[in-house]
Write an enzyme that holds these catalytic residues in place. Structure first.
Site, PDB file in Angstrom:
ATOM      1  N   ARG A 165      78.882  -9.323 -24.025  1.00 38.13           N
ATOM      2  CA  ARG A 165      77.555  -9.020 -24.741  1.00 38.13           C
ATOM      3  C   ARG A 165      76.565  -7.798 -24.651  1.00 38.13           C
ATOM      4  O   ARG A 165      76.404  -7.745 -23.602  1.00 38.13           O
ATOM      5  CB  ARG A 165      76.681 -10.334 -24.484  1.00 38.13           C
TER       6      ARG A 165
ATOM      7  N   ARG B  41      64.402 -27.204 -19.721  1.00 40.52           N
ATOM      8  CA  ARG B  41      65.652 -26.936 -18.763  1.00 40.52           C
ATOM      9  C   ARG B  41      65.639 -27.968 -17.908  1.00 40.52           C
ATOM     10  O   ARG B  41      66.568 -27.544 -16.788  1.00 40.52           O
ATOM     11  CB  ARG B  41      65.550 -25.585 -18.603  1.00 40.52           C
TER      12      ARG B  41
ATOM     13  N   ARG C  71      74.339 -19.088 -13.462  1.00 44.37           N
ATOM     14  CA  ARG C  71      73.561 -19.828 -14.587  1.00 44.37           C
ATOM     15  C   ARG C  71      74.374 -20.734 -14.923  1.00 44.37           C
ATOM     16  O   ARG C  71      73.657 -22.001 -15.230  1.00 44.37           O
ATOM     17  CB  ARG C  71      73.425 -18.656 -15.768  1.00 44.37           C
TER      18      ARG C  71
ATOM     19  N   LYS D 297      73.051 -20.726 -28.951  1.00 42.42           N
ATOM     20  CA  LYS D 297      71.867 -21.415 -29.388  1.00 42.42           C
ATOM     21  C   LYS D 297      70.869 -20.451 -29.921  1.00 42.42           C
ATOM     22  O   LYS D 297      70.111 -20.677 -30.891  1.00 42.42           O
ATOM     23  CB  LYS D 297      71.579 -22.333 -28.462  1.00 42.42           C
TER      24      LYS D 297
ATOM     25  N   ARG E  15      72.284  -7.382 -20.935  1.00 43.52           N
ATOM     26  CA  ARG E  15      71.197  -8.117 -19.894  1.00 43.52           C
ATOM     27  C   ARG E  15      71.726  -8.101 -18.526  1.00 43.52           C
ATOM     28  O   ARG E  15      72.930  -8.489 -18.267  1.00 43.52           O
ATOM     29  CB  ARG E  15      70.885  -9.474 -20.500  1.00 43.52           C
TER      30      ARG E  15
HETATM   31  P1  AMP Z   1      67.552 -17.339 -21.354  1.00 45.55           P
HETATM   32  O1  AMP Z   1      67.498 -16.221 -22.265  1.00 45.55           O
HETATM   33  O2  AMP Z   1      67.152 -18.792 -22.274  1.00 45.55           O
HETATM   34  O3  AMP Z   1      69.405 -17.569 -21.059  1.00 45.55           O
HETATM   35  O4  AMP Z   1      66.828 -17.253 -20.195  1.00 45.55           O
HETATM   36  C1  AMP Z   1      67.052 -16.522 -19.305  1.00 45.55           C
HETATM   37  C2  AMP Z   1      66.310 -16.829 -17.956  1.00 45.55           C
HETATM   38  O5  AMP Z   1      64.832 -16.912 -18.085  1.00 45.55           O
HETATM   39  C3  AMP Z   1      66.924 -18.031 -17.470  1.00 45.55           C
HETATM   40  O6  AMP Z   1      68.301 -17.813 -16.516  1.00 45.55           O
HETATM   41  C4  AMP Z   1      65.704 -18.290 -16.377  1.00 45.55           C
HETATM   42  O7  AMP Z   1      65.570 -17.665 -15.279  1.00 45.55           O
HETATM   43  C5  AMP Z   1      64.432 -18.121 -17.324  1.00 45.55           C
HETATM   44  N1  AMP Z   1      64.240 -19.176 -18.294  1.00 45.55           N
HETATM   45  C6  AMP Z   1      63.986 -19.374 -19.441  1.00 45.55           C
HETATM   46  N2  AMP Z   1      63.650 -20.591 -20.028  1.00 45.55           N
HETATM   47  C7  AMP Z   1      63.512 -21.150 -18.883  1.00 45.55           C
HETATM   48  C8  AMP Z   1      62.854 -22.741 -18.678  1.00 45.55           C
HETATM   49  N3  AMP Z   1      62.700 -23.434 -19.573  1.00 45.55           N
HETATM   50  N4  AMP Z   1      62.658 -22.918 -17.182  1.00 45.55           N
HETATM   51  C9  AMP Z   1      62.948 -22.000 -16.268  1.00 45.55           C
HETATM   52  N5  AMP Z   1      63.492 -20.718 -16.396  1.00 45.55           N
HETATM   53  C10 AMP Z   1      63.622 -20.331 -17.854  1.00 45.55           C
END
Ligand code: AMP
Length: 213
Positions: free
Chosen positions: A127, A88, A171, A13, A160
């Protein structure tokens, strides 16, 4: 056009949001990117978020809702947006609805990216990205010319920390427990569109374009 992208980690996404935002002139807001930047800079938000992110857990709703609210109220998203990684949780989705209603903004569509768990683990364990220009690579499908080195600027590629397999599995669990219920929330609002994401990036982009145009 105002869109929300929903889907498990590794469903593509973020990649698709960058492409679509560029094509349609929308603001792309990735809460994960905002948080990673805050961690890198050591801001109070970053210090609070760091531990949750390392474990693959969600940061508390209040932290993230405040961040989105400030972006909506300062008019930053007024030319149209893609929210990538927010909401989320159901409380986040409810808060977003309240914030948008208050500011007279409506969501057009929520795109839900669909992909199997096994494919997520495969994609995320391969990745890599360039810390300098942000270019993304995926081993073995999309290798740089020299392993571990960015094609554009020669910087050493990084992963990452939360792409480590045990964290990825956490996750995915967090996604199923806390984020999946939002699918029903948006289905009930007649905003949900499902997108088959287990194809090549170009094929997914084609389907995405046909769904939003
Ligand atoms: P992502 O890059 O979207 O996979 O986000 C990486 C990490 O950021 C997630 O595993 C969460 O720890 C945190 N995170 C990102 N967006 C949110 C959200 N909307 N609510 C809570 N934690 C978030």
């Amino acid at each position: 056009m105002n869109l929300v992208f929903l889907g498990p980690p590794g469903s593509g996404k973020g990649t698709q949001a960058v492409r679509l935002a560029e094509k349609l002139g929308l603001v792309h807001l990735s809460t994960g990117d905002v948080l990673r930047d805050a961690v890198k800079k050591g801001t109070p938000l970053g210090l609070e978020a760091d531990g949750y992110m390392k474990r693959g857990e969600l940061v508390p709703d209040a932290l993230i809702v405040g961040l989105i609210e400030s972006r909506i109220t300062n008019g930053d998203l007024s030319r149209g947006f893609i929210l990538d990684g927010f909401p989320r949780t159901v409380p986040q989705a409810e808060s977003l609805k309240g914030m948008l209603d208050k500011n007279g903004v409506t969501l057009d569509t929520v795109i839900c990216f669909k992909i199997a768990d096994g494919e997520v683990v495969k994609r995320l364990s391969g990745r890599w990205f360039c810390p300098k220009c942000n270019a993304g690579y995926n081993y073995p499908a999309q290798m740089p010319k020299t392993e571990g080195v960015c094609d554009n600027d020669g910087a050493s590629l990084q992963r990452r920390p939360d792409d480590e397999e045990s964290v990825v599995r956490n996750r995915l669990e967090v996604y199923k427990k806390q984020t999946q219920p939002i699918v029903d929330f948006y289905r009930a609002e007649s905003l949900l569109t499902e997108l088959e994401a287990q194809k090549s990036p170009d094929e997914v982009f084609e389907s995405l374009l046909s769904q939003v145009s």
